[in-house]
Design an enzyme around this catalytic site. Structure first.
Site, PDB file in Angstrom:
ATOM      1  N   TYR A 130      26.322  47.737  37.993  1.00 22.79           N
ATOM      2  CA  TYR A 130      26.927  46.493  38.503  1.00 22.79           C
ATOM      3  C   TYR A 130      26.082  45.883  39.620  1.00 22.79           C
ATOM      4  CZ  TYR A 130      30.834  43.590  40.317  1.00 22.79           C
ATOM      5  OH  TYR A 130      31.645  42.563  40.754  1.00 22.79           O
ATOM      6  N   ALA A 184      23.076  44.285  38.095  1.00 24.12           N
ATOM      7  CA  ALA A 184      23.446  43.037  37.405  1.00 24.12           C
ATOM      8  C   ALA A 184      23.712  41.925  38.418  1.00 24.12           C
ATOM      9  CB  ALA A 184      24.674  43.263  36.524  1.00 24.12           C
ATOM     10  N   LYS A 185      24.413  42.250  39.504  1.00 24.53           N
ATOM     11  CA  LYS A 185      24.768  41.218  40.488  1.00 24.53           C
ATOM     12  C   LYS A 185      23.539  40.771  41.298  1.00 24.53           C
ATOM     13  CE  LYS A 185      29.084  40.490  39.611  1.00 24.53           C
ATOM     14  NZ  LYS A 185      29.391  39.308  38.779  1.00 24.53           N
TER      15      LYS A 185
HETATM   16  P1  NAP Z   1      38.974  40.425  36.440  1.00 21.51           P
HETATM   17  O1  NAP Z   1      40.314  40.204  37.066  1.00 21.51           O
HETATM   18  O2  NAP Z   1      38.699  41.725  35.804  1.00 21.51           O
HETATM   19  O3  NAP Z   1      38.724  39.223  35.398  1.00 21.51           O
HETATM   20  C1  NAP Z   1      37.542  39.175  34.642  1.00 21.51           C
HETATM   21  C2  NAP Z   1      37.819  38.379  33.375  1.00 21.51           C
HETATM   22  O4  NAP Z   1      36.589  38.350  32.614  1.00 21.51           O
HETATM   23  C3  NAP Z   1      38.885  39.025  32.496  1.00 21.51           C
HETATM   24  O5  NAP Z   1      39.817  38.055  32.045  1.00 21.51           O
HETATM   25  C4  NAP Z   1      38.066  39.594  31.351  1.00 21.51           C
HETATM   26  O6  NAP Z   1      38.739  39.636  30.109  1.00 21.51           O
HETATM   27  C5  NAP Z   1      36.922  38.591  31.261  1.00 21.51           C
HETATM   28  N1  NAP Z   1      35.802  39.134  30.512  1.00 21.51           N
HETATM   29  C6  NAP Z   1      35.313  40.402  30.522  1.00 21.51           C
HETATM   30  N2  NAP Z   1      34.309  40.538  29.646  1.00 21.51           N
HETATM   31  C7  NAP Z   1      34.154  39.331  29.050  1.00 21.51           C
HETATM   32  C8  NAP Z   1      33.299  38.846  28.034  1.00 21.51           C
HETATM   33  N3  NAP Z   1      32.383  39.635  27.442  1.00 21.51           N
HETATM   34  N4  NAP Z   1      33.424  37.551  27.633  1.00 21.51           N
HETATM   35  C9  NAP Z   1      34.362  36.747  28.192  1.00 21.51           C
HETATM   36  N5  NAP Z   1      35.223  37.153  29.165  1.00 21.51           N
HETATM   37  C10 NAP Z   1      35.121  38.430  29.580  1.00 21.51           C
HETATM   38  O7  NAP Z   1      37.800  40.201  37.492  1.00 21.51           O
HETATM   39  P2  NAP Z   1      37.732  39.360  38.873  1.00 21.51           P
HETATM   40  O8  NAP Z   1      38.002  40.285  39.971  1.00 21.51           O
HETATM   41  O9  NAP Z   1      38.500  38.093  38.729  1.00 21.51           O
HETATM   42  O10 NAP Z   1      36.157  39.058  38.913  1.00 21.51           O
HETATM   43  C11 NAP Z   1      35.583  37.839  38.450  1.00 21.51           C
HETATM   44  C12 NAP Z   1      34.095  37.847  38.762  1.00 21.51           C
HETATM   45  O11 NAP Z   1      33.905  38.022  40.169  1.00 21.51           O
HETATM   46  C13 NAP Z   1      33.326  38.980  38.081  1.00 21.51           C
HETATM   47  O12 NAP Z   1      32.034  38.529  37.730  1.00 21.51           O
HETATM   48  C14 NAP Z   1      33.233  40.018  39.183  1.00 21.51           C
HETATM   49  O13 NAP Z   1      32.153  40.882  38.968  1.00 21.51           O
HETATM   50  C15 NAP Z   1      33.052  39.126  40.386  1.00 21.51           C
HETATM   51  N6  NAP Z   1      33.413  39.772  41.664  1.00 21.51           N
HETATM   52  C16 NAP Z   1      34.673  40.245  41.889  1.00 21.51           C
HETATM   53  C17 NAP Z   1      34.985  40.851  43.102  1.00 21.51           C
HETATM   54  C18 NAP Z   1      36.356  41.396  43.425  1.00 21.51           C
HETATM   55  O14 NAP Z   1      36.507  42.005  44.486  1.00 21.51           O
HETATM   56  N7  NAP Z   1      37.364  41.196  42.590  1.00 21.51           N
HETATM   57  C19 NAP Z   1      33.983  40.970  44.088  1.00 21.51           C
HETATM   58  C20 NAP Z   1      32.708  40.487  43.818  1.00 21.51           C
HETATM   59  C21 NAP Z   1      32.434  39.873  42.605  1.00 21.51           C
HETATM   60  P3  NAP Z   1      39.466  40.999  29.606  1.00 21.51           P
HETATM   61  O15 NAP Z   1      40.646  41.160  30.487  1.00 21.51           O
HETATM   62  O16 NAP Z   1      39.838  40.714  28.199  1.00 21.51           O
HETATM   63  O17 NAP Z   1      38.469  42.101  29.772  1.00 21.51           O
END
Ligand code: NAP
Length: 253
Positions: A154, A157-158
């Site tokens: 991760y 990737a980030k």
């Molecule tokens: P999340 O709640 O897990 O939501 C991610 C969404 O992406 C889910 O609806 C998931 O669908 C969808 N997804 C996964 N694989 C996919 C694919 N191949 N094609 C299309 N959609 C796909 O995550 P989040 O916390 O909102 O995070 C959103 C972004 O912010 C991510 O890039 C994450 O790495 C980044 N981020 C998050 C945090 C944090 O603390 N939450 C911090 C830094 C960065 P499914 O449910 O069907 O898998």
């Protein structure tokens, strides 16, 4: 209803979490929004929220790592909503493990969704941006790009999202397109809830510990990231490009 002057945005991973908040915010900013996620039916809540507030949204089921699926999704968006000139590469997954226990599948899965996914979706949308001589690309990085134990896939990737962003800014800038990355700290979503579960701690305790380590003494919310995305895609942000904005309640390097 179509409106020839309305900007059209594509937000990946917008069924829930940060992506859903960004989709709703961009709609309230006046854009039509394609709510893209793996499962089209899972996009229903986000689409309904946008429509209930008087906006235009379209649910799109696609795997961002699938080339043909992404091309077909973007063609459908252009046909049904209008030519997309804003893309938010937000879809993401975690497959955490220490290096010696990490499988090749877990490495590949994370690279495919974040990096290959952002590459494919941006490549599919860029022709509309270049045609219109205007575009906005926002990529979701993370503070994990700076290194995070148990996330070798991760964090790579980030960090890759940051290099992708800077190169997109260089290549597409002459066509009126900006590219920026948002690197969130701890945001309360299902992703961080799943991490707490994997570590065997309650989500409340996990968030409390994260808040205590954060200068502003709270965890982030999806709305914090949506607010930053709203700025970056705005008309007035056309001179902000190739930047990584840490949205983490305090400074990061
Ligand atoms: P999340 O709640 O897990 O939501 C991610 C969404 O992406 C889910 O609806 C998931 O669908 C969808 N997804 C996964 N694989 C996919 C694919 N191949 N094609 C299309 N959609 C796909 O995550 P989040 O916390 O909102 O995070 C959103 C972004 O912010 C991510 O890039 C994450 O790495 C980044 N981020 C998050 C945090 C944090 O603390 N939450 C911090 C830094 C960065 P499914 O449910 O069907 O898998």
């Amino acid at each position: 209803m179509t409106d020839g002057n309305q900007r059209v945005a594509v937000v990946s991973g917008a069924a829930r979490g940060i992506g859903a908040a960004i989709a709703k915010r961009l709609a309230s900013d006046g854009l039509a929004v394609a709510v893209l996620d793996l499962d089209e039916s899972a996009c229903g809540d986000t689409v309904a929220a946008v429509r209930d507030a008087g906006g235009r949204a379209l649910a799109i089921g696609a795997d961002v790592s699938d080339e043909a699926g992404v091309e077909a999704a973007v063609a459908r968006i252009a046909d049904e909503l209008g030519a997309p000139t804003v893309v938010v590469n937000n879809a993401g997954i975690t497959r955490d493990n220490l290096l010696f226990k990490m499988s090749v599948d877990d490495w590949d899965a994370v690279m495919n969704v974040h990096l290959r996914g952002a590459f494919l979706l941006t490549r599919a949308v860029q022709k509309y941006m270049v045609e219109q001589k205007w575009g906005r690309i926002v990529n979701l990085s993370s503070i994990s790009a700076l290194g995070n134990r148990g996330q070798v896939n991760y964090s790579a990737a980030k960090a890759g999202m940051q290099g992708l962003t800077k190169t997109l800014a260089l290549e597409l800038g002459p066509f009126g397109v900006t590219a920026n990355a948002i690197a969130p700290g701890f945001i309360a979503t299902e992703m961080t809830a799943a991490t707490a579960e994997r570590l065997g701690v309650s989500f409340e305790d996990f968030m409390e510990a994260a808040a205590a380590e954060t200068p502003v003494r709270r965890v982030g919310l999806p709305a914090d990231i949506a607010h930053t995305a709203s700025f970056l895609i705005s008309e007035g942000a056309g001179f902000v490009s190739g930047q990584v904005i840490y949205v983490a309640g305090g400074p990061k390097d």
